[in-house]
Motif scaffolding. Structure first.
Motif, PDB file in Angstrom:
ATOM      1  N   ARG A  86      21.166  18.216  -4.920  1.00 40.21           N
ATOM      2  CA  ARG A  86      20.989  17.063  -4.039  1.00 40.21           C
ATOM      3  C   ARG A  86      20.660  15.819  -4.863  1.00 40.21           C
ATOM      4  N   TYR A  87      21.529  14.833  -4.797  1.00 44.86           N
ATOM      5  CA  TYR A  87      21.367  13.633  -5.611  1.00 44.86           C
ATOM      6  C   TYR A  87      21.586  12.390  -4.766  1.00 44.86           C
ATOM      7  N   LEU A  88      20.853  11.348  -5.124  1.00 42.22           N
ATOM      8  CA  LEU A  88      21.121  10.027  -4.556  1.00 42.22           C
ATOM      9  C   LEU A  88      21.542   9.138  -5.711  1.00 42.22           C
ATOM     10  N   ILE A  89      22.552   8.337  -5.480  1.00 42.23           N
ATOM     11  CA  ILE A  89      23.030   7.435  -6.526  1.00 42.23           C
ATOM     12  C   ILE A  89      22.954   6.011  -5.999  1.00 42.23           C
ATOM     13  N   PHE A  90      22.428   5.135  -6.815  1.00 39.99           N
ATOM     14  CA  PHE A  90      22.294   3.730  -6.404  1.00 39.99           C
ATOM     15  C   PHE A  90      23.073   2.840  -7.350  1.00 39.99           C
ATOM     16  N   GLY A  91      23.715   1.816  -6.792  1.00 42.39           N
ATOM     17  CA  GLY A  91      24.483   0.889  -7.630  1.00 42.39           C
ATOM     18  C   GLY A  91      24.582  -0.456  -6.956  1.00 42.39           C
ATOM     19  N   THR A 141      15.900  -3.762  -0.579  1.00 45.43           N
ATOM     20  CA  THR A 141      16.978  -3.232  -1.424  1.00 45.43           C
ATOM     21  C   THR A 141      18.109  -2.581  -0.618  1.00 45.43           C
ATOM     22  N   THR A 142      18.064  -2.772   0.705  1.00 45.78           N
ATOM     23  CA  THR A 142      19.072  -2.117   1.549  1.00 45.78           C
ATOM     24  C   THR A 142      20.492  -2.487   1.116  1.00 45.78           C
ATOM     25  N   ASN A 143      20.640  -3.651   0.488  1.00 39.33           N
ATOM     26  CA  ASN A 143      21.998  -4.082   0.120  1.00 39.33           C
ATOM     27  C   ASN A 143      22.488  -3.449  -1.187  1.00 39.33           C
ATOM     28  N   TYR A 144      21.771  -2.515  -1.751  1.00 37.52           N
ATOM     29  CA  TYR A 144      22.310  -1.773  -2.897  1.00 37.52           C
ATOM     30  C   TYR A 144      23.424  -0.836  -2.410  1.00 37.52           C
ATOM     31  N   GLY A 145      24.327  -0.450  -3.316  1.00 36.98           N
ATOM     32  CA  GLY A 145      25.276   0.620  -3.007  1.00 36.98           C
ATOM     33  C   GLY A 145      24.520   1.945  -3.069  1.00 36.98           C
ATOM     34  N   LYS A 146      24.755   2.845  -2.106  1.00 38.76           N
ATOM     35  CA  LYS A 146      24.000   4.106  -2.054  1.00 38.76           C
ATOM     36  C   LYS A 146      24.941   5.256  -1.710  1.00 38.76           C
ATOM     37  N   TYR A 147      24.814   6.340  -2.427  1.00 41.23           N
ATOM     38  CA  TYR A 147      25.713   7.486  -2.208  1.00 41.23           C
ATOM     39  C   TYR A 147      24.888   8.758  -2.277  1.00 41.23           C
ATOM     40  N   GLU A 148      25.302   9.738  -1.485  1.00 41.26           N
ATOM     41  CA  GLU A 148      24.678  11.066  -1.547  1.00 41.26           C
ATOM     42  C   GLU A 148      25.674  12.026  -2.154  1.00 41.26           C
ATOM     43  N   VAL A 149      25.231  12.787  -3.123  1.00 40.08           N
ATOM     44  CA  VAL A 149      26.092  13.822  -3.688  1.00 40.08           C
ATOM     45  C   VAL A 149      25.336  15.139  -3.535  1.00 40.08           C
ATOM     46  N   THR A 150      25.930  16.075  -2.795  1.00 43.26           N
ATOM     47  CA  THR A 150      25.250  17.343  -2.529  1.00 43.26           C
ATOM     48  C   THR A 150      26.190  18.516  -2.789  1.00 43.26           C
ATOM     49  N   SER A 186      28.916   8.014   1.425  1.00 48.04           N
ATOM     50  CA  SER A 186      28.176   6.772   1.332  1.00 48.04           C
ATOM     51  C   SER A 186      26.897   6.868   2.152  1.00 48.04           C
ATOM     52  N   ALA A 187      25.828   6.321   1.603  1.00 45.11           N
ATOM     53  CA  ALA A 187      24.580   6.239   2.376  1.00 45.11           C
ATOM     54  C   ALA A 187      24.308   4.783   2.744  1.00 45.11           C
ATOM     55  N   ALA A 188      25.375   3.984   2.763  1.00 41.08           N
ATOM     56  CA  ALA A 188      25.222   2.544   3.005  1.00 41.08           C
ATOM     57  C   ALA A 188      24.448   2.262   4.289  1.00 41.08           C
ATOM     58  N   SER A 189      24.752   3.016   5.337  1.00 39.21           N
ATOM     59  CA  SER A 189      24.132   2.701   6.622  1.00 39.21           C
ATOM     60  C   SER A 189      23.061   3.704   7.010  1.00 39.21           C
ATOM     61  N   THR A 190      22.749   4.628   6.119  1.00 36.48           N
ATOM     62  CA  THR A 190      21.760   5.651   6.476  1.00 36.48           C
ATOM     63  C   THR A 190      20.486   5.551   5.646  1.00 36.48           C
ATOM     64  N   LEU A 191      20.461   4.692   4.648  1.00 34.45           N
ATOM     65  CA  LEU A 191      19.246   4.513   3.851  1.00 34.45           C
ATOM     66  C   LEU A 191      18.884   3.039   3.792  1.00 34.45           C
ATOM     67  N   THR A 192      17.623   2.746   4.003  1.00 35.82           N
ATOM     68  CA  THR A 192      17.130   1.376   3.913  1.00 35.82           C
ATOM     69  C   THR A 192      15.962   1.395   2.935  1.00 35.82           C
ATOM     70  N   GLU A 240      32.719   0.227  -2.038  1.00 35.82           N
ATOM     71  CA  GLU A 240      34.034   0.838  -1.820  1.00 35.82           C
ATOM     72  C   GLU A 240      34.699   1.166  -3.170  1.00 35.82           C
ATOM     73  N   PHE A 241      34.489   0.303  -4.139  1.00 39.11           N
ATOM     74  CA  PHE A 241      35.037   0.519  -5.486  1.00 39.11           C
ATOM     75  C   PHE A 241      34.522   1.841  -6.061  1.00 39.11           C
ATOM     76  N   HIS A 242      33.211   2.067  -5.920  1.00 44.19           N
ATOM     77  CA  HIS A 242      32.646   3.296  -6.480  1.00 44.19           C
ATOM     78  C   HIS A 242      33.016   4.520  -5.644  1.00 44.19           C
ATOM     79  N   LEU A 243      33.052   4.350  -4.331  1.00 41.72           N
ATOM     80  CA  LEU A 243      33.478   5.496  -3.497  1.00 41.72           C
ATOM     81  C   LEU A 243      34.898   5.911  -3.857  1.00 41.72           C
ATOM     82  N   ARG A 244      35.752   4.901  -4.033  1.00 43.67           N
ATOM     83  CA  ARG A 244      37.147   5.214  -4.407  1.00 43.67           C
ATOM     84  C   ARG A 244      37.181   5.918  -5.759  1.00 43.67           C
ATOM     85  N   TRP A 245      36.320   5.463  -6.663  1.00 40.48           N
ATOM     86  CA  TRP A 245      36.276   6.086  -7.987  1.00 40.48           C
ATOM     87  C   TRP A 245      35.838   7.546  -7.867  1.00 40.48           C
ATOM     88  N   PHE A 246      34.789   7.786  -7.064  1.00 40.44           N
ATOM     89  CA  PHE A 246      34.310   9.166  -6.891  1.00 40.44           C
ATOM     90  C   PHE A 246      35.412  10.034  -6.276  1.00 40.44           C
TER      91      PHE A 246
END
Ligand SMILES: Cc1cc2nc3c(=O)[nH]c(=O)nc-3n(C[C@H](O)[C@H](O)[C@H](O)COP(=O)(O)OP(=O)(O)OC[C@H]3O[C@@H](n4cnc5c(N)ncnc54)[C@H](O)[C@@H]3O)c2cc1C
Length: 804
Positions: free
Chosen positions: A540-545, A484-493, A570-576, A551-557
């Motif tokens: 502390r939250y993780l969001i998956f999409g 699932t590494t190719n999901y969009g991933k974001y950290e909100v803290t 973005s947690a794109a490259s830090t979560l697998t 980039e679309f969602h990061l821009r939205w945030f």
């Protein structure tokens, strides 16, 4: 020159002219276009002026239709002729695959209300007597399209814009763009500085250079392009009507009448990049030297397929540059991190697309939203992965495929791999056939030992079909593992995280230790994301999409007023991660975790920070297959070890790798929609069914008023899964859904349900028709297929397996 403006549009090609016109039309009176040379001086002036409604993406097709229909309006307003030749279009197929693609276009056009039909080759020859029909097996005719005069059209936009109060300064070069603290811009030119609230980059061949003025590398590159104009052709003499503009897929040729001769152009396979690093400042109203030696073999094919052209002399040859994005669609919209900076560039079909781009961009600037789904031309579909190197390889690939068909099972090889997960090579060793999503390699399906990975490109069922079926059955009967590494991933803290998320998302925010499906709406109450919010702690939250929408969602945030005590990254490259799904998934994981995973111990939608084997992980009980399942997330350094542990623990349980194709089949069996395909900014919570996750009692969230209004009135259409009992192949996407002879919707995704043995398609139908068992037809490659709406999931409708 004026010293301030509400918006400064940089570039007076057809795109800048359209943006100027649409901003004026939407009511912005104080808009200024700056052009360093004459209007049209970039790639616009020498274009062939061809215009058509064809695009693989329905929304772009609609905007192309809008563009072509608009020309009469700007002619009337400006008094300037666009030099229209609305003589329609012909598309020729020489292979069964090309014929399928024409039938697909016909089925799509029906819902879009475009007059299109498959015609005989005799009829095609009547419309264009220059075709040698012996090279072809089928033809499509469409009423829309033809060609226009590039210069007349650009001037018509500009004159119409001026009528509405817009200004234009020619021979004024933008030298620098300096942001002010309040988000406005100082536009520094060789004639002085203009203070602008908004800046739009419509600089065409120089869009990359304007990007650099604000510190960004836009993924845009110019290619050389040749066309020829012949001397008079005797066969055209005495005809009452012009021949119909013709596209020859096999020959990679387009041709049309030009006065008493013909114009013929080609997209050759080994195209030449122009100005790879920097577009010369002083290039203006110029052409490039012709290269007949290189181009001759390709034009030769055209002369065989249209023999009269070969017999006529060449009157004129044009070689000019124009720009492309890596996927050939335009780059439109705001750029994350740059306030009030907009782009409308990489437009390779300015005369088909310029009007639509002006329309959506002007709405976006004036109203904060493009007013419709334009994901496929949104600049945010590219992220950091689209470096200049990537662009320099991908654009020539796209150019060479301009007239090649994009088969749904085809993965383009150029610029691969770019992003690789730590287990990329292992998956390949296990037989994975890889695709790329947002630059990241991911497994589509796994070829068993001895089975070739190469698939014949096709619109029909491919060689992968039985193997994808095996993967699906393994998940439903035992246990499967999907990366699932190719999901969009974001950290909100941060302390304010919960409050901020509560405003941005339409759902309730889960308490610590839980996750929740969370739709995100725009102000108009349309779906801009269906994400999963995972709460690890109150702050502390993780969001998956969707990975595509990273980039679309990061821009939205970023545009959603993030308070000082909230951090979004973005947690794109830090979560697998992996999804472990299937009836034996609990048994497998229980071998590796101390946590009690039994039904009462770790329920559906629960989250824990724990360990799996050697790896510290975030463990979630969720998934997209409809089976008992878990998602396991860790950092890249532990990922291969986690993979080892999972494979080892699952060996005697029948653990099987599965890929994206199997996931598409499994999710449609359950009736789950997917962002980008089924859920897009055209649809609402009520239409998608995501309203069940909306917390209408919350006092405040983006899109609340519109969502409440929809709830009161009821949705106009609904997302349904349709079963095609007698299909021998699947729909592809955008085919019309037909009821009583009328197109009432279109297919948003399709797959074969391997475990229920049914061909499935999903799409939207009018709410009144969204009844279980309601029958429709879907035109699949020219054959009307029965399609029966199923409102309950076809697999495990009670959700017993998911709750396990
Ligand atoms: C040979 C050929 C055939 C083509 N045929 C077709 C066709 O049949 N149909 C079709 O739809 N498309 C066709 N195209 C593509 C079409 O030309 C482009 O889609 C279109 O011209 C793009 O317009 P634009 O406004 O984005 O860019 P451009 O036309 O390049 O305009 C950009 C403008 O910005 C100005 N500018 C740049 N930097 C600055 C600055 N710093 N300050 C001020 N001004 C600046 C430039 O001077 C230029 O006028 C063809 C292209 C070529 C080369």
């Amino acid at each position: 020159m004026k010293s301030s403006a509400q918006a400064v549009v940089i570039g007076g090609g057809v795109v800048g002219a359209s943006v100027l016109y649409h901003l004026a039309k939407i009511g912005w009176q104080d808009v200024l276009l700056l052009e360093k040379s004459e209007l049209t001086a970039g790639s616009t002036w020498h274009a062939a002026g061809g215009m058509h409604t064809f695009n693989g993406e329905a929304n772009i097709s609609k905007l192309q239709k809008y563009t072509i229909d608009l020309y009469r309006e700007i002619e009337a307003l400006s008094g300037q002729s666009c030099g229209l030749h609305p003589n329609g279009g012909l598309m020729l197929a020489a292979t069964p695959g090309e014929l399928d693609s024409l039938k697909l276009i016909c089925s799509r056009a029906r819902y879009l209300g475009m007059e299109t039909e498959m015609i005989s080759l005799e009829e095609a020859q009547r419309l264009n007597p220059l075709i040698d029909t012996s090279f072809f097996i089928g033809a499509l005719w469409r009423a829309d399209g033809g060609h226009c005069d590039p210069s007349g059209t650009t001037h018509a936009y500009v004159k119409a814009a001026r009528q509405l109060g817009a200004s234009v300064e020619r021979f004024t070069r933008v030298l620098a763009l300096t942001p002010r603290r309040d988000g406005t811009w100082d536009v520094v030119t060789d004639k002085g500085t203009v203070h602008a609230e908004h800046v739009v980059n419509c600089a065409g061949l120089w869009a990359r250079e304007i990007g650099r003025l604000v510190g960004i590398d836009l993924p845009v590159l110019a290619m050389e392009h040749h066309y020829l104009v012949t001397e008079d052709i005797p066969e055209l003499k005495g005809r009452e009507r012009e021949i119909v503009n013709t596209t020859d897929y096999a020959g990679e040729i387009y041709m049309r009448q030009e006065r008493a001769g013909a114009l013929i152009g080609t997209y050759e396979p080994h195209g030449v990049v122009w100005a790879p690093v920097k577009t010369p400042d002083d290039f203006s109203m110029q052409l490039l030297p012709e290269d007949f030696e290189r181009l001759a073999p390709y034009f030769e094919v055209g002369f065989q397929h249209f023999p009269a052209l070969g017999r006529a002399g060449i009157k004129k040859a044009i070689n000019g540059p124009f720009t492309f994005a890596p996927d050939g669609n335009p780059l439109v919209g705001p750029v994350r991190g740059l306030e009030n900076f907009w782009v409308a560039c990489a437009v390779m079909a300015g005369f088909s697309q310029g009007g639509g781009i002006g329309l959506v961009l002007s709405r976006w600037m004036a109203e904060g939203d493009p007013g419709q789904d334009i994901l496929s031309m949104d600049v945010s579909r590219f992220g950091a992965f689209a470096t200049p190197k990537y662009t320099s390889i991908k654009v020539p690939e796209n150019y060479s495929r301009r007239f090649r068909l994009a088969y749904p099972n085809e993965e383009l090889p150029a610029a691969r791999p770019v992003r690789r997960s730590p287990i990329h090579d292992r998956l390949k060793a296990a037989g994975a056939v890889m695709g790329a999503n947002f630059g990241l390699e991911h497994a589509l399906w796994f070829a068993p030992p001895g089975v070739a990975r190469a698939e014949t490109p096709t619109y029909r069922r491919s060689e992968a079909f039985p193997h994808v079926g095996e993967e699906c059955r393994a998940v439903r009967s035992a246990v499967g593992i999907y990366e699932t590494t190719n999901y969009g991933k974001y950290e909100v803290t941060g302390r304010g995280a919960r409050g901020w998320l509560d405003r941005v998302f339409a759902s309730r925010i889960p308490p610590p230790g839980r996750l929740r499906l969370a739709p995100m709406l725009n102000r108009a109450g349309r779906i801009v994301g269906d994400l999963t919010i995972t709460s690890l702690a109150d702050d502390r939250y993780l969001i998956f999409g969707s990975g595509f929408a990273e980039e679309f969602h990061l821009r939205w945030f970023w545009a959603s007023d993030i308070p000082a005590d909230v951090f979004v990254r973005s947690a794109a490259s830090t979560l697998t991660g992996f999804s472990i799904a299937g009836p034996r998934s609990r048994e497998l994981l229980q071998r590796l975790v101390r946590l009690d995973l039994s039904g009462g111990g770790f329920r559906l939608f629960q989250v824990a920070e724990t360990s799996v084997g050697f790896a510290p992980v975030i463990l979630m009980r969720s998934g997209f297959t409809g089976e008992l399942g878990y998602e396991v997330w860790t950092t890249p350094d532990y990922f291969a070890t986690l993979h080892d542990d999972l494979l080892e623990a699952g060996r005697d349980l029948g653990l099987t790798h599965f890929g994206g194709r199997a996931l598409s089949s499994l999710r449609l069996e359950k009736g789950y929609g997917s962002f980008n395909k089924d859920f897009r900014p055209d649809y609402t919570p009520g239409e998608t069914g995501l309203d069940r996750y909306v917390d209408f009692d919350k006092p405040d969230f983006v899109g609340r008023a519109a969502a409440l209004a929809e709830r009161a009135a009821g949705p106009k259409r609904r997302f349904v899964v349709l079963e095609l009992p007698d299909a021998d192949t699947e729909a592809v996407g955008y085919e019309s859904i037909i009821k009583a002879g009328a197109a009432v919707g279109y297919v948003t995704s399709a797959a074969y349900g391997h475990c229920i043995r049914k061909s499935l398609a999903a799409g939207y139908v009018p709410a009144a028709l969204a009844r279980d068992g309601e029958s429709f037809q879907i035109d699949v490659f020219g054959e009307p297929r029965a399609a029966i709406a199923r409102l309950r999931a076809l697999y495990d409708p009670e959700g017993l397996r998911l709750r396990g």
